[in-house]
Design a protein around this motif. Sequence first.
Motif, short mmCIF file in Angstrom:
data_model
loop_
_atom_site.label_atom_id
_atom_site.label_comp_id
_atom_site.label_asym_id
_atom_site.label_seq_id
_atom_site.Cartn_x
_atom_site.Cartn_y
_atom_site.Cartn_z
N THR A 1 0.79 -1.22 0.00
CA THR A 1 0.00 0.00 0.00
C THR A 1 0.82 1.27 0.00
O THR A 1 0.35 2.30 -0.45
CB THR A 1 -0.92 0.06 1.23
N ASP A 2 2.03 1.26 0.55
CA ASP A 2 2.84 2.47 0.70
C ASP A 2 2.08 3.52 1.51
O ASP A 2 2.19 4.71 1.26
CB ASP A 2 3.27 3.02 -0.67
N CYS A 3 1.28 3.05 2.48
CA CYS A 3 0.47 3.95 3.31
C CYS A 3 1.37 4.85 4.15
O CYS A 3 2.43 4.43 4.57
CB CYS A 3 -0.41 3.16 4.27
N PRO A 4 0.96 6.05 4.42
CA PRO A 4 -0.32 6.65 4.03
C PRO A 4 -0.24 7.48 2.77
O PRO A 4 -1.14 8.25 2.46
CB PRO A 4 -0.64 7.54 5.22
N TYR A 5 0.86 7.36 2.03
CA TYR A 5 1.06 8.22 0.86
C TYR A 5 0.99 7.41 -0.44
O TYR A 5 0.93 6.20 -0.43
CB TYR A 5 2.40 8.95 0.97
N LEU A 6 1.05 8.13 -1.55
CA LEU A 6 1.10 7.55 -2.90
C LEU A 6 -0.08 6.63 -3.20
O LEU A 6 0.09 5.50 -3.67
CB LEU A 6 2.43 6.85 -3.14
N ALA A 7 -1.26 7.12 -2.93
CA ALA A 7 -2.47 6.37 -3.26
C ALA A 7 -2.56 6.18 -4.77
O ALA A 7 -2.13 7.02 -5.54
CB ALA A 7 -3.71 7.11 -2.75
N PRO A 8 -3.12 5.05 -5.19
CA PRO A 8 -3.26 4.80 -6.63
C PRO A 8 -4.33 5.67 -7.27
O PRO A 8 -5.20 6.21 -6.59
CB PRO A 8 -3.67 3.32 -6.68
N VAL A 9 -4.25 5.79 -8.58
CA VAL A 9 -5.33 6.40 -9.35
C VAL A 9 -6.54 5.48 -9.15
O VAL A 9 -6.37 4.25 -9.21
CB VAL A 9 -4.93 6.47 -10.85
N PRO A 10 -7.69 5.92 -8.80
CA PRO A 10 -8.26 7.25 -8.91
C PRO A 10 -8.20 8.07 -7.62
O PRO A 10 -8.87 9.11 -7.54
CB PRO A 10 -9.71 6.97 -9.29
N ARG B 1 -5.30 9.28 -6.24
CA ARG B 1 -4.01 9.95 -6.16
C ARG B 1 -4.17 11.31 -5.47
O ARG B 1 -5.09 12.05 -5.76
CB ARG B 1 -3.42 10.13 -7.56
N GLY B 2 -3.24 11.60 -4.56
CA GLY B 2 -3.27 12.85 -3.82
C GLY B 2 -4.03 12.77 -2.51
O GLY B 2 -4.00 13.70 -1.73
N LYS B 3 -4.71 11.67 -2.26
CA LYS B 3 -5.43 11.47 -1.01
C LYS B 3 -4.65 10.49 -0.14
O LYS B 3 -3.70 9.85 -0.60
CB LYS B 3 -6.83 10.93 -1.29
N LEU B 4 -5.05 10.35 1.11
CA LEU B 4 -4.39 9.37 1.98
C LEU B 4 -4.68 7.97 1.46
O LEU B 4 -5.80 7.65 1.07
CB LEU B 4 -4.88 9.51 3.42
N ASN B 5 -3.68 7.15 1.50
CA ASN B 5 -3.77 5.78 1.00
C ASN B 5 -4.19 4.84 2.12
O ASN B 5 -3.95 5.12 3.29
CB ASN B 5 -2.40 5.37 0.44
N HIS B 6 -4.78 3.73 1.77
CA HIS B 6 -5.07 2.66 2.73
C HIS B 6 -5.17 1.33 1.96
O HIS B 6 -5.21 1.31 0.72
CB HIS B 6 -6.32 2.94 3.55
N SER B 7 -5.19 0.26 2.70
CA SER B 7 -5.13 -1.07 2.08
C SER B 7 -6.32 -1.38 1.18
O SER B 7 -6.21 -2.23 0.29
CB SER B 7 -4.99 -2.15 3.16
N GLY B 8 -7.43 -0.71 1.37
CA GLY B 8 -8.59 -0.93 0.52
C GLY B 8 -8.37 -0.54 -0.93
O GLY B 8 -9.13 -0.95 -1.81
N TYR B 9 -7.33 0.23 -1.18
CA TYR B 9 -7.02 0.66 -2.54
C TYR B 9 -6.08 -0.30 -3.27
O TYR B 9 -5.76 -0.08 -4.44
CB TYR B 9 -6.39 2.05 -2.54
#
Length: 82
Positions: A29-38, A40-48
């Motif tokens: 996940t690289d949490c909490p950064y580098l969320a995938p598209v769509p 991107r720019g938001k906090l990341n989490h494992s659900g993505y």
Amino acid sequence: FSGTLTFTNARKPREVAARIPKESVMIETDCPYLAPVPYRGKLNHSGYMKFTLSALADARGESETALEEQLLKNSLELFGVK
């Protein structure tokens, strides 16, 4: 591979993803950064992670289901779970 695999400019990572042996592939996940598209720019989490999985399957020309099975196998082996 992380959510960055889904970025439009991730040509090189997708090329690498296509060539790595299936026994060596993992996603994270690289949490909490580098969320995938769509997201991107938001906090990341494992659900993505499903977006990273989809991008990886596409790059490798594999079905998501087959790749999920391989990722589970790789994870169990990496962490020594039997």
